[in-house]
Scaffold this motif. Sequence first.
Motif, PDB file in Angstrom:
ATOM      1  N   ILE A 136       2.714  11.541   2.464  1.00 48.37           N
ATOM      2  CA  ILE A 136       2.512  10.328   1.671  1.00 48.37           C
ATOM      3  C   ILE A 136       3.480   9.274   2.193  1.00 48.37           C
ATOM      4  CG2 ILE A 136       2.536   9.288  -0.621  1.00 48.37           C
ATOM      5  CD1 ILE A 136       2.081  12.028  -1.810  1.00 48.37           C
ATOM      6  N   TYR A 137       2.951   8.129   2.574  1.00 47.06           N
ATOM      7  CA  TYR A 137       3.750   7.056   3.184  1.00 47.06           C
ATOM      8  C   TYR A 137       3.720   5.843   2.259  1.00 47.06           C
ATOM      9  CZ  TYR A 137       5.692   4.170   6.961  1.00 47.06           C
ATOM     10  OH  TYR A 137       6.498   3.368   7.734  1.00 47.06           O
TER      11      TYR A 137
ATOM     12  N   PRO B  89       0.822  -1.210   0.000  1.00 50.42           N
ATOM     13  CA  PRO B  89       0.000   0.000   0.000  1.00 50.42           C
ATOM     14  C   PRO B  89       0.854   1.257   0.000  1.00 50.42           C
ATOM     15  CG  PRO B  89       0.208  -0.814   2.241  1.00 50.42           C
ATOM     16  CD  PRO B  89       0.947  -1.787   1.356  1.00 50.42           C
ATOM     17  N   THR B  90       0.244   2.350  -0.417  1.00 52.10           N
ATOM     18  CA  THR B  90       0.773   3.698  -0.221  1.00 52.10           C
ATOM     19  C   THR B  90      -0.380   4.529   0.337  1.00 52.10           C
ATOM     20  OG1 THR B  90       2.498   3.621  -1.909  1.00 52.10           O
ATOM     21  CG2 THR B  90       1.590   5.783  -1.386  1.00 52.10           C
ATOM     22  N   THR B  91      -0.099   5.327   1.359  1.00 53.21           N
ATOM     23  CA  THR B  91      -1.164   6.051   2.042  1.00 53.21           C
ATOM     24  C   THR B  91      -0.927   7.552   1.964  1.00 53.21           C
ATOM     25  OG1 THR B  91      -1.445   4.190   3.558  1.00 53.21           O
ATOM     26  CG2 THR B  91      -2.423   6.288   4.198  1.00 53.21           C
ATOM     27  N   ILE B  92      -1.996   8.282   1.630  1.00 49.64           N
ATOM     28  CA  ILE B  92      -1.942   9.738   1.469  1.00 49.64           C
ATOM     29  C   ILE B  92      -2.809  10.378   2.549  1.00 49.64           C
ATOM     30  CG2 ILE B  92      -2.338  11.651  -0.118  1.00 49.64           C
ATOM     31  CD1 ILE B  92      -2.282   9.519  -2.383  1.00 49.64           C
ATOM     32  N   TYR B  93      -2.269  11.342   3.247  1.00 50.08           N
ATOM     33  CA  TYR B  93      -2.975  12.024   4.333  1.00 50.08           C
ATOM     34  C   TYR B  93      -3.319  13.446   3.894  1.00 50.08           C
ATOM     35  CZ  TYR B  93      -1.180   8.116   7.076  1.00 50.08           C
ATOM     36  OH  TYR B  93      -0.887   6.859   7.539  1.00 50.08           O
ATOM     37  N   LEU B  94      -4.598  13.781   3.945  1.00 52.21           N
ATOM     38  CA  LEU B  94      -5.083  15.104   3.541  1.00 52.21           C
ATOM     39  C   LEU B  94      -5.578  15.883   4.758  1.00 52.21           C
ATOM     40  CD1 LEU B  94      -7.303  14.123   0.457  1.00 52.21           C
ATOM     41  CD2 LEU B  94      -4.832  14.541   0.525  1.00 52.21           C
ATOM     42  N   ASP B  95      -5.364  17.192   4.759  1.00 51.59           N
ATOM     43  CA  ASP B  95      -5.918  18.018   5.826  1.00 51.59           C
ATOM     44  C   ASP B  95      -7.322  18.477   5.439  1.00 51.59           C
ATOM     45  OD1 ASP B  95      -5.627  20.125   4.013  1.00 51.59           O
ATOM     46  OD2 ASP B  95      -3.824  20.915   4.962  1.00 51.59           O
TER      47      ASP B  95
END
Length: 418
Positions: free
Chosen positions: A389-390, A375-381
Amino acid sequence: MKIIFVLILALAAWVVVAQPRATGSSSALREIWFHAELTLRPAENGQKAWIFPFDVVSVSSTDGARPAFFVVNGLERLPLSFAGATPEGYERYEIPYFQGELIWRKEGKQLAGFWMRPDRGTQYPLVLSPGKLPRFALNEAPVKQFKLEERYALLQFEPGSPAEKGRKAIAALTEHSDGNVTGSIMTETGDYRYLAGNRSGNRIHLSTFNGIFAYVFELELTENGGIQGRQLLNGSSELALSGRVDLRAKLADPTGITGMKPGVKRLEFSLPHYKTGALLGPELGRPAVIQIMGSWCPNCLDESVAFKQFQAAYPEVQFFGIAFERSAEREEAFAAVDKFVRGLDLGYPVLFAGRAASGAVEKVLEGLVGFQSYPTTIYLDRKGEVRKIYSGFYGPGTPEYEPWLQETLAFIEKLQSE
């Protein structure tokens, strides 16, 4: 901070949810262990057969109910679900989360049958012999034993190619007093999850089986802290391994691998729910966690377990899974995604994005660059702007898991409080 502490305690030992549950006293449960062997490639053209070993345990009670079977990888127990019997007397057991089945019938003292891959249309011969045996038979003459250290810096490379051109990896292993060895091997795209095996002399063999991937690692300790060997996947591919002890070994920063195009700060998308087809995407005004995943991806499984708990703890935060599958059609991919979602009882929406192919992720999520791993994980405010992005994931079989829990929970809590 109390929420973070409680979640870390629960998730650090999440494999407990896969353990057998007693309906009465635990003393009424009876375990029978089996040494399982899959023939991934038969002996041919003068080459030895590739035999893959793993462990299965049946747990039964005195009430006469059907025994529960589990695939065992070290600390992990994957529950098998009885799916019926065939006219030939074979019992079918579904492997959780992924598209695979173990099928067997009693033949003398053994159970014999197949590992079925419905998604690939393939099957491999399977034999289960009763008894809690060493996973690998590695008898050899006594030798001077070298110490198995806790951490090794490795290179993975094609056989015959220079090792220095290989990909970086880390082996994090633990030798137990009974000679068994457990741990995992991490790469810059994720880890190989729970590995289990044993040591004989300076040779260490490990394996893991989850119904979709069957990995074997053959390692040998050498003088002055060296380690070398190879890894085998499903009897079809091989990589060489070489490295040395490095207790401080690190891989690339997971937050520095995938990014956004210069000047692009926001991520927007509208994709169909895998089941209903309804178009969904993140709403402004609430933080969002976007998980790029696939129902075929074991690391995505471990991350999804964590995100399921995170979502329950932070209802203000939006969670989305974006599934890239073996098929480009939602209807064809439905069965695989649905088994994954139902098996984990995921409460956040999983959206269908098409086939997992080169360049597919960047095409669906415009502005994203450098995608490398599921997986790749994107964090939005709350403004919809990308804050982190992890890439990849190191699960509960690795020492990196608990630090990831603490860091990620603190980051999500920060996004929610802003």
